[in-house]
Design an enzyme around this catalytic site. Structure first.
Site, PDB file in Angstrom:
ATOM      1  N   SER A 173       0.676  -1.211  -0.123  1.00 42.03           N
ATOM      2  CA  SER A 173       0.073  -0.118   0.026  1.00 42.03           C
ATOM      3  C   SER A 173       0.902   1.088  -0.198  1.00 42.03           C
ATOM      4  O   SER A 173       0.241   2.531   0.130  1.00 42.03           O
ATOM      5  CB  SER A 173      -0.939  -0.118   1.220  1.00 42.03           C
ATOM      6  N   LYS A 194       0.403   3.184  -3.042  1.00 41.15           N
ATOM      7  CA  LYS A 194      -0.770   4.178  -3.176  1.00 41.15           C
ATOM      8  C   LYS A 194      -0.470   5.764  -3.447  1.00 41.15           C
ATOM      9  O   LYS A 194      -1.063   6.687  -3.906  1.00 41.15           O
ATOM     10  CB  LYS A 194      -1.970   4.115  -2.034  1.00 41.15           C
TER      11      LYS A 194
END
Length: 344
Positions: A73, A76
């Site tokens: 993540s 992101k």
């Protein structure tokens, strides 16, 4: 030329400069175990740059500052930055309804904008919960869109609450492809990795180019380390498909202090509170790809066999980047401990 000098300076090796307490706190990564690469930057220069353990237990390849980890993540941040760059180009607007770009989504999601996706305030259902238990192989971004296009339910009205959403960032990756007119991997390389000279960073797809110095993920099971590098959700891209190293991420960190990549306005948008959060420790709010806690801007990444964190104190010009190829422990608080000697 000045940008290249700054980027190069940010990646110089300063060996032997780590305080003894740093070494002690990182001891769990020493030996024939899955490793860690750690970088502390102060005023743009590395004051701690080291790697421990192994990137590949089977071949005996040790972790180094050039080792490429699946960022999960932490990716992101790059998806969000790409959307902001496309907005600067006038190719999309942050208040565009997502259905303008992905019309197969149900009409019930007409009010969801790109801003809502960026700030985890869309209310979209988690695609992981829509996958059948016997899903064959690995799910792709296009298959995530297909699942969401058949789901009219949402968790809440857009903009009324916060729920961390991998679904939203998968859709952002697909929007970027449509607005940018190229595959997501090509767009990221062209707009971010190449300009910043992040030469060993890439958006990975099986069958495509391999990371130059790939780390493989591991999980501890019954006291032994077992390779657990991939899962059914490891092939999605907009929410977590980038591989990078601490040396390349030093260049990413440097880009947040000037206009070499994003404008001052876009950088402020990314790191300003858009969604207030009350149910997550060490998180006051969420920007676009950044968690916000007081003066700290940070993000973690977790996927099968990997745990990472990047923590920035912009006012004090300090950053800690910690990448690991193991399922445990979560490195955020260790990163804070490593940062103590350098944060006033």
């Amino acid at each position: 030329m000045r940008r290249m000098i700054i980027a190069a300076t940010a990646c110089m090796a300063f060996s032997g400069m780590a305080p003894a307490r740093d070494a002690g706190s990182l001891q769990r990564y020493e030996g024939h175990v899955p490793g860690a690469s750690v970088l502390v930057l102060k005023d743009g220069k590395p004051v701690l740059r080291k790697s421990l353990g192994f990137a590949n237990l089977e071949t005996g390849e040790r972790a180094t500052p050039a080792t490429d980890y699946r960022l999960a993540s932490v990716s992101k941040q790059f998806t969000a930055a790409l959307i902001l760059l496309l907005a600067e180009d006038g190719k999309l607007k942050l208040d565009d309804p997502v259905r303008k770009w992905l019309p197969s989504l149900p009409a019930s999601e007409q009010a969801i904008t790109l801003h809502h996706l960026l700030s985890h305030s869309s209310g979209l259902v988690d695609y992981e919960d829509l996958m059948p238990a016997d899903f064959p192989g690995q799910i792709s971004d296009a298959q995530v869109l297909d699942l969401l296009s058949k789901e009219s339910r949402t968790y809440f009205a857009p903009g009324t609450s916060y729920r961390y959403s991998n679904s939203g960032y998968v859709l952002l990756g697909l929007v970027a492809q449509k607005a940018g007119g190229k595959d997501l991997a090509a767009l990221l390389k062209e707009r971010i990795f190449a300009p910043l000279h992040m030469d060993n960073t890439l958006m990975y797809r099986r069958g495509g180019p391999e990371p130059a110095h790939r780390a493989y993920g591991y999980s501890e099971e019954s006291g032994k380390w077992v390779r657990t590098d991939q899962s059914p959700t490891s092939a999605t891209r907009g929410d977590g498909g980038i591989y990078s190293s601490i040396d390349d991420l030093a260049k990413w960190d440097a880009a947040w202090y000037d206009n070499r990549l994003l404008s001052a306005h876009s950088r402020e948008l990314a790191t300003t509170a858009h969604t207030r959060i009350t149910d997550e420790a060490d998180v006051d709010a969420y920007g676009y790809g950044w968690r916000i806690h007081g003066d700290v801007r940070w993000h973690s990444g977790e996927s099968m066999g990997f745990r990472h964190v990047i923590v920035r104190w912009p006012r004090q010009h300090v950053t800690v980047i910690m990448l690991t190829n193991r399922n445990d422990p979560e490195p955020y608080h260790l990163a804070l401990e490593v940062a103590k000697p350098y944060v006033d």
